[in-house]
Design a protein around this motif. Sequence first.
Motif, short mmCIF file in Angstrom:
data_model
loop_
_atom_site.label_atom_id
_atom_site.label_comp_id
_atom_site.label_asym_id
_atom_site.label_seq_id
_atom_site.Cartn_x
_atom_site.Cartn_y
_atom_site.Cartn_z
N ARG A 13 146.13 96.60 14.28
CA ARG A 13 146.61 95.70 13.42
C ARG A 13 147.52 94.80 14.09
O ARG A 13 147.44 93.62 13.71
N ALA A 14 148.41 95.20 15.08
CA ALA A 14 149.40 94.52 15.81
C ALA A 14 148.58 93.39 16.75
O ALA A 14 149.11 92.57 17.14
N ARG A 15 147.38 93.74 17.21
CA ARG A 15 146.75 92.99 18.24
C ARG A 15 145.99 91.63 17.56
O ARG A 15 145.99 91.29 16.74
N ASP A 58 148.69 110.40 14.76
CA ASP A 58 148.30 109.76 15.75
C ASP A 58 147.08 108.83 15.38
O ASP A 58 147.08 107.68 15.93
N ILE A 59 146.53 109.05 14.37
CA ILE A 59 145.71 108.23 13.64
C ILE A 59 146.36 106.93 13.13
O ILE A 59 146.13 105.92 13.25
N ASP A 60 147.48 107.18 12.51
CA ASP A 60 148.38 106.18 11.87
C ASP A 60 148.92 105.30 13.12
O ASP A 60 149.15 104.03 13.29
N ARG A 61 149.37 105.82 14.23
CA ARG A 61 149.80 104.96 15.36
C ARG A 61 148.81 104.04 15.85
O ARG A 61 149.02 102.86 16.11
N GLU A 62 147.46 104.60 15.91
CA GLU A 62 146.40 103.77 16.33
C GLU A 62 145.90 102.74 15.57
O GLU A 62 145.97 101.65 16.11
N LYS A 86 148.86 117.22 10.70
CA LYS A 86 149.81 116.36 10.33
C LYS A 86 150.10 115.40 11.93
O LYS A 86 150.01 114.53 11.72
N ALA A 87 149.72 116.40 12.74
CA ALA A 87 150.01 115.78 14.39
C ALA A 87 148.83 114.70 14.42
O ALA A 87 148.93 113.60 14.82
N GLN A 88 147.49 115.11 14.12
CA GLN A 88 146.34 114.33 14.33
C GLN A 88 146.65 112.99 13.08
O GLN A 88 146.15 111.95 13.59
#
Length: 162
Positions: free
Chosen positions: A160-162, A151-155, A146-148
Amino acid sequence: MAAKSRKGSKSGKPQDIRNAKVHRDYHVEDTYEAGIALTGTEVKSIRAGKAQISEGFCRFHKGEFFINGLHIDEYAFGNINNHIPRRERKLLLKKSELRKIERALEAGGKTAIPTRMYFKEALIKVEIGICVGKKLFDKREDLKKKAQMRDIDREMKSVRAR
């Protein structure tokens, strides 16, 4: 002027009652959809969302399948004939499904636990899972995954925001 329909609103539709502990503490191998024998005031309480299945479990008694530990609050507008909140309730399944469940439970190491209670048209159904308990290291692995994934979703969002 006619009253508006509540068909699509959230308050008009009863919600599913889920058991959050099942996927945390058990591996669910197989699921079955069962009917449940209830009284009128129990149905009204479930429609109001006043039920808990987190402590529920299922077992055989004299060849019939019952659910125990299911808590359905007393109906607020009931009379002296209101139901008992915690009582054994009979599950309604086909004989072939009962035999399959009984064989799975007799094999050992497995238990039958309600995973969710929901409405199917006008009927109340209970989803029963044949489960095997998780070990402590299994739970730790799930938390790491779940933590991984977080982290992947955050990245992915930052890219996408860039």
